[in-house]
Design a protein around this motif. Structure first.
Motif, PDB file in Angstrom:
ATOM      1  N   SER A 164     -11.799  12.763  -1.116  1.00  0.00           N
ATOM      2  CA  SER A 164     -10.727  12.982  -0.379  1.00  0.00           C
ATOM      3  C   SER A 164     -10.098  11.713   0.502  1.00  0.00           C
ATOM      4  CB  SER A 164     -10.862  14.245   0.398  1.00  0.00           C
ATOM      5  OG  SER A 164     -11.015  15.180  -0.282  1.00  0.00           O
ATOM      6  N   GLU A 165     -10.734  10.503   0.480  1.00  0.00           N
ATOM      7  CA  GLU A 165     -10.286   9.420   0.790  1.00  0.00           C
ATOM      8  C   GLU A 165      -9.092   8.948   0.356  1.00  0.00           C
ATOM      9  OE1 GLU A 165     -11.958   6.997   3.477  1.00  0.00           O
ATOM     10  OE2 GLU A 165     -13.280   8.728   4.083  1.00  0.00           O
ATOM     11  N   ILE A 166      -8.476   8.224   1.284  1.00  0.00           N
ATOM     12  CA  ILE A 166      -7.221   7.635   0.458  1.00  0.00           C
ATOM     13  C   ILE A 166      -7.107   6.095   0.897  1.00  0.00           C
ATOM     14  CG2 ILE A 166      -4.530   7.524   0.757  1.00  0.00           C
ATOM     15  CD1 ILE A 166      -4.811  10.444   1.598  1.00  0.00           C
ATOM     16  N   TYR A 167      -6.499   5.297   0.162  1.00  0.00           N
ATOM     17  CA  TYR A 167      -6.468   3.770   0.223  1.00  0.00           C
ATOM     18  C   TYR A 167      -4.996   3.698  -0.057  1.00  0.00           C
ATOM     19  CZ  TYR A 167      -7.752  -1.155   0.391  1.00  0.00           C
ATOM     20  OH  TYR A 167      -7.655  -2.342   0.340  1.00  0.00           O
ATOM     21  N   SER A 168      -4.338   2.873   0.855  1.00  0.00           N
ATOM     22  CA  SER A 168      -2.798   2.703   0.710  1.00  0.00           C
ATOM     23  C   SER A 168      -2.701   1.045   0.821  1.00  0.00           C
ATOM     24  CB  SER A 168      -2.162   3.604   1.682  1.00  0.00           C
ATOM     25  OG  SER A 168      -2.652   3.287   3.136  1.00  0.00           O
ATOM     26  N   TRP A 169      -1.329   0.721   0.404  1.00  0.00           N
ATOM     27  CA  TRP A 169      -1.133  -0.665   0.520  1.00  0.00           C
ATOM     28  C   TRP A 169       0.351  -0.973   0.316  1.00  0.00           C
ATOM     29  CZ3 TRP A 169      -3.853   1.543  -3.483  1.00  0.00           C
ATOM     30  CH2 TRP A 169      -2.884   1.691  -4.910  1.00  0.00           C
ATOM     31  N   GLY A 170       0.830  -2.073   0.709  1.00  0.00           N
ATOM     32  CA  GLY A 170       2.372  -2.260   0.547  1.00  0.00           C
ATOM     33  C   GLY A 170       3.017  -2.401   1.824  1.00  0.00           C
ATOM     34  N   ASN A 171       4.117  -1.895   1.831  1.00  0.00           N
ATOM     35  CA  ASN A 171       5.295  -2.195   3.184  1.00  0.00           C
ATOM     36  C   ASN A 171       4.702  -1.139   4.176  1.00  0.00           C
ATOM     37  OD1 ASN A 171       7.180  -2.753   4.912  1.00  0.00           O
ATOM     38  ND2 ASN A 171       8.418  -1.127   3.822  1.00  0.00           N
ATOM     39  N   ASN A 172       4.666  -1.679   5.337  1.00  0.00           N
ATOM     40  CA  ASN A 172       4.118  -0.703   6.434  1.00  0.00           C
ATOM     41  C   ASN A 172       5.001  -0.787   7.526  1.00  0.00           C
ATOM     42  OD1 ASN A 172       2.277   1.074   7.329  1.00  0.00           O
ATOM     43  ND2 ASN A 172       1.255  -0.349   8.456  1.00  0.00           N
ATOM     44  N   GLU A 173       6.297  -1.052   7.295  1.00  0.00           N
ATOM     45  CA  GLU A 173       7.273  -1.466   8.368  1.00  0.00           C
ATOM     46  C   GLU A 173       7.509  -0.183   9.307  1.00  0.00           C
ATOM     47  OE1 GLU A 173      12.150  -2.427   8.795  1.00  0.00           O
ATOM     48  OE2 GLU A 173      11.153  -2.228   6.918  1.00  0.00           O
ATOM     49  N   PHE A 174       7.182   1.221   8.704  1.00  0.00           N
ATOM     50  CA  PHE A 174       7.322   2.447   9.604  1.00  0.00           C
ATOM     51  C   PHE A 174       6.198   3.013   9.664  1.00  0.00           C
ATOM     52  CE2 PHE A 174      11.552   1.225   7.541  1.00  0.00           C
ATOM     53  CZ  PHE A 174      12.327   1.061   8.649  1.00  0.00           C
ATOM     54  N   GLY A 175       4.948   2.580   9.321  1.00  0.00           N
ATOM     55  CA  GLY A 175       3.792   3.112   9.707  1.00  0.00           C
ATOM     56  C   GLY A 175       3.430   3.963   8.331  1.00  0.00           C
ATOM     57  N   GLN A 176       3.966   3.811   7.109  1.00  0.00           N
ATOM     58  CA  GLN A 176       3.817   4.786   6.171  1.00  0.00           C
ATOM     59  C   GLN A 176       2.456   4.525   5.548  1.00  0.00           C
ATOM     60  OE1 GLN A 176       6.399   2.143   6.320  1.00  0.00           O
ATOM     61  NE2 GLN A 176       7.006   1.774   4.520  1.00  0.00           N
ATOM     62  N   ILE A 177       1.512   3.204   5.690  1.00  0.00           N
ATOM     63  CA  ILE A 177       0.284   3.122   5.195  1.00  0.00           C
ATOM     64  C   ILE A 177      -0.836   4.050   6.054  1.00  0.00           C
ATOM     65  CG2 ILE A 177      -1.564   1.384   4.944  1.00  0.00           C
ATOM     66  CD1 ILE A 177       0.770   1.118   2.986  1.00  0.00           C
ATOM     67  N   GLY A 178      -0.256   4.442   6.970  1.00  0.00           N
ATOM     68  CA  GLY A 178      -1.294   5.470   7.558  1.00  0.00           C
ATOM     69  C   GLY A 178      -2.258   4.690   8.408  1.00  0.00           C
ATOM     70  N   ASN A 179      -2.474   3.399   8.680  1.00  0.00           N
ATOM     71  CA  ASN A 179      -3.606   3.016   9.339  1.00  0.00           C
ATOM     72  C   ASN A 179      -3.480   2.695  10.926  1.00  0.00           C
ATOM     73  OD1 ASN A 179      -1.917   0.729   9.213  1.00  0.00           O
ATOM     74  ND2 ASN A 179      -3.259  -0.535   8.264  1.00  0.00           N
ATOM     75  N   ASN A 180      -2.705   3.325  11.540  1.00  0.00           N
ATOM     76  CA  ASN A 180      -2.244   3.234  12.987  1.00  0.00           C
ATOM     77  C   ASN A 180      -1.904   1.655  13.348  1.00  0.00           C
ATOM     78  OD1 ASN A 180      -2.170   4.352  15.558  1.00  0.00           O
ATOM     79  ND2 ASN A 180      -4.127   3.505  16.043  1.00  0.00           N
ATOM     80  N   GLU A 181      -1.218   1.089  12.364  1.00  0.00           N
ATOM     81  CA  GLU A 181      -0.633  -0.456  12.465  1.00  0.00           C
ATOM     82  C   GLU A 181       0.849  -0.376  11.913  1.00  0.00           C
ATOM     83  OE1 GLU A 181      -3.022  -3.516  11.093  1.00  0.00           O
ATOM     84  OE2 GLU A 181      -4.990  -2.384  11.750  1.00  0.00           O
ATOM     85  N   TRP A 182       1.441  -1.473  12.520  1.00  0.00           N
ATOM     86  CA  TRP A 182       2.868  -1.472  11.983  1.00  0.00           C
ATOM     87  C   TRP A 182       2.759  -3.040  11.264  1.00  0.00           C
ATOM     88  CZ3 TRP A 182       6.351   2.545  12.767  1.00  0.00           C
ATOM     89  CH2 TRP A 182       5.637   3.505  13.423  1.00  0.00           C
ATOM     90  N   GLY A 183       3.688  -3.223  10.387  1.00  0.00           N
ATOM     91  CA  GLY A 183       3.924  -4.614   9.755  1.00  0.00           C
ATOM     92  C   GLY A 183       4.473  -4.549   8.704  1.00  0.00           C
TER      93      GLY A 183
END
Length: 189
Positions: A164-183
Motif C-alpha cells: 500500500s505504499e505509493i511512489y510518485s514523480w513528475g510535476n508537483n506544481e500544485f502538490g500532486q505528488i503528495g510529499n508535503n512539498e511544492w515545486g
C-alpha cells in the motif's frame, strides 16, 4: 478509457472499440478519419488506457500495444511520427498508464519503464529530457514489496506497491505528488 477528444471501450470478449477524433491515429484505423460511431481497433485485449492523444492496450499474452500521437516519442519507436495503428511496444506487461505525451508501463518482473515527454520529470528517470526509447524509472526497486499498479496524470505518475505504499514523480506544481512539498518536478515517495 477517455482521451482528449476520443473514447475507448473494451467488451467482455476482449474486443477494443473507439470513437471520436482520429487526427493523430487515436482510433488505430491506419487513417486519420474521425468516427462518431464505435470502430473495432483490436481483439484479444484485457486492459486499455487513454492519454491526451494516444492510447494503449495490453493483450491477453501481456503484449503492450500503442497508437496515436507520437509528438514526444511516447510510442517508444525512436521516432516522432504518429502511429495510425496499434504497434507492439513491449511484452510481459501487466499494467500501463498514459499521461500527456508519455507512457509508463509495468513489466511482469516488477520493472517500471517509461517513454515520451519528460519536461517536468514525468518519466521518473532523474532528468527532464524527452525519450523516444523506453527507460527504467529509477528509485522503485524494493526488496520487501513489488509495484502492482500504475496511474498517470497529465504531467506526473504514481506507482502503488503491494504493501500500500505509493511512489510518485513528475510535476508537483500544485502538490500532486503528495510529499508535503511544492515545486516544478519531484521524484519522491
Amino acid at each position: 478509457a477517455a482521451g482528449r477528444f476520443f473514447s475507448l471501450f473494451l467488451t467482455s470478449n476482449g474486443s477494443l472499440y473507439g470513437f471520436g477524433i482520429n487526427t493523430n491515429g487515436e482510433l488505430g484505423q491506419s487513417n486519420r478519419i474521425s468516427s462518431a460511431v464505435p470502430v473495432l481497433i483490436k481483439t484479444g485485449v484485457k486492459y486499455i488506457a487513454a492519454g491526451w492523444e494516444h492510447a494503449a492496450a495490453i493483450d491477453t499474452s501481456g503484449g503492450l500495444w500503442v497508437w496515436g500521437d507520437n509528438s514526444f516519442g511516447q510510442m517508444g519507436d525512436g521516432t516522432l511520427a504518429d502511429n495510425l495503428f496499434p504497434r507492439l511496444l513491449a511484452t510481459e506487461v501487466k499494467d500501463v498508464a498514459l499521461g500527456y505525451g508519455f507512457t509508463v508501463y509495468l513489466l511482469n518482473d516488477g520493472t517500471v519503464e517509461s517513454v515520451g515527454r519528460n519536461d517536468l520529470g514525468q518519466l521518473g528517470v532523474g532528468n527532464t529530457s524527452n525519450a523516444s526509447f523506453h527507460q527504467t524509472v529509477i528509485g522503485l526497486a524494493r526488496l520487501d514489496a513489488q509495484v502492482i499498479q500504475l496511474a498517470a496524470g497529465g504531467f506526473h505518475a504514481m506507482a502503488l506497491y503491494d504493501d500500500s505504499e505509493i511512489y510518485s514523480w513528475g510535476n508537483n506544481e500544485f502538490g500532486q505528488i503528495g510529499n508535503n512539498e511544492w515545486g516544478p518536478w519531484q521524484h519522491k515517495t
